[in-house]
Design an enzyme around this catalytic site. Sequence first.
Site, mmCIF file in Angstrom:
data_model
loop_
_atom_site.group_PDB
_atom_site.id
_atom_site.type_symbol
_atom_site.label_atom_id
_atom_site.label_comp_id
_atom_site.label_asym_id
_atom_site.label_seq_id
_atom_site.Cartn_x
_atom_site.Cartn_y
_atom_site.Cartn_z
ATOM 1 N N ASP A 85 0.861 -1.185 0.000
ATOM 2 C CA ASP A 85 0.000 0.000 0.000
ATOM 3 C C ASP A 85 0.900 1.238 0.000
ATOM 4 O O ASP A 85 1.626 1.491 0.966
ATOM 5 C CB ASP A 85 -0.892 -0.032 1.238
ATOM 6 C CG ASP A 85 -1.990 1.022 1.221
ATOM 7 O OD1 ASP A 85 -1.893 1.973 0.433
ATOM 8 O OD2 ASP A 85 -2.934 0.890 2.019
ATOM 9 N N ASP A 96 -3.224 7.334 -3.329
ATOM 10 C CA ASP A 96 -3.176 6.195 -2.413
ATOM 11 C C ASP A 96 -3.589 4.960 -3.210
ATOM 12 O O ASP A 96 -4.701 4.915 -3.762
ATOM 13 C CB ASP A 96 -4.136 6.460 -1.246
ATOM 14 C CG ASP A 96 -4.004 5.457 -0.111
ATOM 15 O OD1 ASP A 96 -3.250 4.482 -0.252
ATOM 16 O OD2 ASP A 96 -4.681 5.669 0.915
ATOM 17 N N HIS A 155 -11.669 6.143 1.982
ATOM 18 C CA HIS A 155 -11.618 7.422 2.693
ATOM 19 C C HIS A 155 -11.352 8.570 1.743
ATOM 20 O O HIS A 155 -10.689 8.413 0.707
ATOM 21 C CB HIS A 155 -10.507 7.375 3.742
ATOM 22 C CG HIS A 155 -9.199 6.868 3.192
ATOM 23 N ND1 HIS A 155 -8.253 7.705 2.646
ATOM 24 C CD2 HIS A 155 -8.701 5.609 3.078
ATOM 25 C CE1 HIS A 155 -7.228 6.988 2.233
ATOM 26 N NE2 HIS A 155 -7.464 5.704 2.474
ATOM 27 N N HIS A 163 -6.945 10.849 5.630
ATOM 28 C CA HIS A 163 -8.231 10.219 5.936
ATOM 29 C C HIS A 163 -9.249 11.299 6.283
ATOM 30 O O HIS A 163 -9.201 11.885 7.365
ATOM 31 C CB HIS A 163 -8.104 9.229 7.101
ATOM 32 C CG HIS A 163 -7.395 7.964 6.737
ATOM 33 N ND1 HIS A 163 -6.080 7.740 7.036
ATOM 34 C CD2 HIS A 163 -7.818 6.870 6.069
ATOM 35 C CE1 HIS A 163 -5.725 6.553 6.578
ATOM 36 N NE2 HIS A 163 -6.759 6.003 5.982
ATOM 37 N N GLU A 188 -10.748 1.004 -1.081
ATOM 38 C CA GLU A 188 -9.820 -0.098 -0.824
ATOM 39 C C GLU A 188 -10.534 -1.316 -0.239
ATOM 40 O O GLU A 188 -10.550 -1.511 0.966
ATOM 41 C CB GLU A 188 -8.665 0.347 0.071
ATOM 42 C CG GLU A 188 -9.047 1.099 1.344
ATOM 43 C CD GLU A 188 -7.820 1.514 2.137
ATOM 44 O OE1 GLU A 188 -6.792 0.806 2.106
ATOM 45 O OE2 GLU A 188 -7.893 2.563 2.795
ATOM 46 N N GLU A 276 -6.525 -1.164 -4.155
ATOM 47 C CA GLU A 276 -6.940 0.220 -3.884
ATOM 48 C C GLU A 276 -6.585 1.137 -5.048
ATOM 49 O O GLU A 276 -5.533 0.996 -5.668
ATOM 50 C CB GLU A 276 -6.246 0.719 -2.615
ATOM 51 C CG GLU A 276 -6.601 2.145 -2.203
ATOM 52 C CD GLU A 276 -5.930 2.560 -0.910
ATOM 53 O OE1 GLU A 276 -6.405 3.524 -0.287
ATOM 54 O OE2 GLU A 276 -4.911 1.925 -0.529
#
Length: 291
Positions: A85, A96, A155, A163, A188, A276
């Site tokens: 990640d 992300d 998020h 977040h 994700e 993700e």
Amino acid sequence: MKDDILENYRTAGSLASRILREGAQGIRVGASYLDLVESIEARVKEEGAALAFPLNLSLNEDAAHDTASPGDERVFHKGDVAKLDLGVQIDGYIADTAVTVDLGNNSLLLDASKEALEAAIRAIKPGVHAGTLGAAIQQEIERRGYRPVSNLTGHGLGQYVQHGPPTIPNVGTGGGTVIEEGMVFAIEPFATTGSGRVGEKSRAEIYSQISNRPVRIPAGRTILEKIRDRRGLPFSRRWLLEKKLDLALPALVRSGTLHAYPVLADIPGSLVSQHEHTMIVTADGCIVTTR
């Protein structure tokens, strides 16, 4: 969204996608966990970008928040399911993205989280509720015989905000945030052979600053000075070289200056996969920045 902000998001996403793909090729039996983590983090800096958070590399039942410790001696083993990640930021604008690498025979488990992500992306448009995206994720995972991790979510992202709203569930819920044009968020999905919920382990390698309270411990003041440019984004214990690090970090957490991110894991012996992407909502769908 202003053109320069959009460009930062898209550039960060392109870099994150490429570096993640290259880095994932290094996950093989016998390879060093620490060497891989540090090499991927170094690639981000070589490209003139910055890390949005320490590279997360979580194995098997561990779903999130693990990264290499100083002197980490772990190596990859046959049968491992490794979640990689990566967060890249340019001027605080974050991409992300995550992928799972299978060193065993778990292709269907990986397919569950990957196809769940794609189903959620196809469902995105202004006016859709976040719970609808969660339902699409849940359906793809469960029809392959696995459970979605219900207490982990996607998020929202903002400048120096990793977040934020909206929250994108991994299970169907009634309603939720209404998706709007211009929103930026990461989805994700996590698929598991275990219970479908994660809990905290005692291990914590990742922290972030959450307040500016006075600090008495000299080592603590030095840590805060070193992480000042993080502007609240997470950092790794491995990035610090203070002699009294193992005393100062817990003290800063107890004082409410730092927040610790313990490793999050499903039940022992289970396996978790994760995929993700980051996206920007448009008038008729979304731009996926991390393809």
